[in-house]
Design an enzyme around this catalytic site. Structure first.
Site, PDB file in Angstrom:
ATOM      1  N   CYS A  36       2.886  33.647 -34.830  1.00  0.00           N
ATOM      2  CA  CYS A  36       1.919  34.720 -35.092  1.00  0.00           C
ATOM      3  C   CYS A  36       1.678  35.536 -33.821  1.00  0.00           C
ATOM      4  O   CYS A  36       1.867  35.060 -32.703  1.00  0.00           O
ATOM      5  CB  CYS A  36       0.606  34.113 -35.564  1.00  0.00           C
ATOM      6  SG  CYS A  36      -0.622  35.353 -36.061  1.00  0.00           S
ATOM      7  N   ASP A  38      -1.133  36.342 -32.798  1.00  0.00           N
ATOM      8  CA  ASP A  38      -2.412  35.872 -32.249  1.00  0.00           C
ATOM      9  C   ASP A  38      -2.253  35.480 -30.775  1.00  0.00           C
ATOM     10  O   ASP A  38      -1.337  34.737 -30.411  1.00  0.00           O
ATOM     11  CB  ASP A  38      -2.876  34.664 -33.087  1.00  0.00           C
ATOM     12  CG  ASP A  38      -4.300  34.255 -32.773  1.00  0.00           C
ATOM     13  OD1 ASP A  38      -4.589  33.962 -31.588  1.00  0.00           O
ATOM     14  OD2 ASP A  38      -5.119  34.233 -33.694  1.00  0.00           O
ATOM     15  N   ARG A  40      -3.654  33.462 -28.994  1.00  0.00           N
ATOM     16  CA  ARG A  40      -3.897  32.055 -28.635  1.00  0.00           C
ATOM     17  C   ARG A  40      -2.718  31.146 -28.971  1.00  0.00           C
ATOM     18  O   ARG A  40      -2.784  29.937 -28.717  1.00  0.00           O
ATOM     19  CB  ARG A  40      -5.149  31.541 -29.380  1.00  0.00           C
ATOM     20  CG  ARG A  40      -6.408  32.317 -29.057  1.00  0.00           C
ATOM     21  CD  ARG A  40      -7.499  32.019 -30.064  1.00  0.00           C
ATOM     22  NE  ARG A  40      -7.135  32.493 -31.402  1.00  0.00           N
ATOM     23  CZ  ARG A  40      -7.920  32.373 -32.481  1.00  0.00           C
ATOM     24  NH1 ARG A  40      -9.088  31.789 -32.373  1.00  0.00           N
ATOM     25  NH2 ARG A  40      -7.510  32.828 -33.641  1.00  0.00           N
ATOM     26  N   HIS A  97      -0.815  28.581 -37.739  1.00  0.00           N
ATOM     27  CA  HIS A  97      -1.947  28.104 -36.931  1.00  0.00           C
ATOM     28  C   HIS A  97      -3.287  28.264 -37.640  1.00  0.00           C
ATOM     29  O   HIS A  97      -3.430  29.071 -38.550  1.00  0.00           O
ATOM     30  CB  HIS A  97      -1.980  28.854 -35.590  1.00  0.00           C
ATOM     31  CG  HIS A  97      -2.384  30.293 -35.712  1.00  0.00           C
ATOM     32  ND1 HIS A  97      -3.649  30.741 -35.380  1.00  0.00           N
ATOM     33  CD2 HIS A  97      -1.708  31.381 -36.152  1.00  0.00           C
ATOM     34  CE1 HIS A  97      -3.720  32.047 -35.584  1.00  0.00           C
ATOM     35  NE2 HIS A  97      -2.557  32.470 -36.053  1.00  0.00           N
ATOM     36  N   CYS A 100      -6.090  31.874 -38.500  1.00  0.00           N
ATOM     37  CA  CYS A 100      -5.189  33.032 -38.512  1.00  0.00           C
ATOM     38  C   CYS A 100      -5.894  34.235 -39.149  1.00  0.00           C
ATOM     39  O   CYS A 100      -6.341  34.177 -40.296  1.00  0.00           O
ATOM     40  CB  CYS A 100      -3.914  32.694 -39.287  1.00  0.00           C
ATOM     41  SG  CYS A 100      -2.726  34.057 -39.257  1.00  0.00           S
TER      42      CYS A 100
HETATM   43 ZN   LIG Z   1      -2.230  34.229 -37.045  1.00  0.00          ZN
END
Ligand SMILES: [Zn+2]
Length: 213
Positions: A36, A38, A40, A97, A100
């Protein structure tokens, strides 16, 4: 710049600098990770990989679209094709994850999910995953449904990978392996999809010689 200086001193210094080898011999990663966007969940950080070790695609909600022959700008499909056909990776990992944002938008059905939104159109890939989760987990609260859908969407992406002829061919001819991994960023734990139980099992990360990658 300070960050790049640290990176440079680590990988470019001396005759045995890693990039001396990577630039003269090229890249030979064994694993494609689809993760992703993202901030993190950086696949290289999570797997403690060095430059050259993993080939990475990142997008909203780590989704793999189904194979489509119609013309279009198929960025994710192009990267998968390059990794499988040219680099001949041995493994493909879908890395989902907890928390999300893409899945949250999908499950909540908010304004981001309007078809005119790029995110809304993109998340259509996981619509069947959402429908499966809402059907079997209607009684769960919103967060639990999101978590279920984060995992279910990984399964959808694994199914979609098998719609690409070159992926199927590589599975059959040279044993390309597909993995679905879920990173719980609240607990610091990894889970792996097990087709035998159609669900996810927690990986025992403290054991030496654990199987992942
Ligand atoms: Zn995500």
């Amino acid at each position: 710049m300070a960050g790049f200086r640290r990176f440079r001193s680590k990988y470019f210094s001396g005759d045995d600098g890693l990039y001396n080898r990577l630039s003269s011999s090229g890249q030979t990663p064994k694993t494609l990770i689809i993760g992703c966007s993202d901030s993190r969940v950086d696949p290289a950080l999570i797997s403690s990989s060095s430059p050259g070790e993993i080939f990475v695609v990142r997008n909203v909600a780590n989704l793999v679209p189904p194979f489509e022959s119609a013309n279009g700008f198929h960025g994710v499909s192009a990267a998968i094709e390059f990794a499988v056909v040219n680099l001949k990776v041995e493994n493909i990992v879908i890395l989902g994850h907890r928390q999300c944002g893409g899945i949250r938008a999908l499950v909540s059905g908010g304004t981001q999910m309007e078809k005119t939104s790029f995110v809304g159109h993109w998340m259509e890939i996981a619509r069947t995953a959402k429908e499966r989760v809402l059907k079997r987990s209607a009684g769960l609260d919103f967060e639990a449904q999101c978590k279920e859908c984060e995992m279910e969407a990984i399964i959808t992406s694994l199914e979609n990978l098998k719609t690409f002829p070159f992926v199927l061919d590589a599975i059959g001819t040279r044993d390309l392996k597909l993995f679905g991994i879920y990173f719980d960023l609240e607990q610091g734990q990894l889970f792996e999809f097990d087709p035998a139980i159609s669900g996810f099992k927690q990986l025992e990360i403290d054991k030496a010689g654990d199987k992942l990658l």
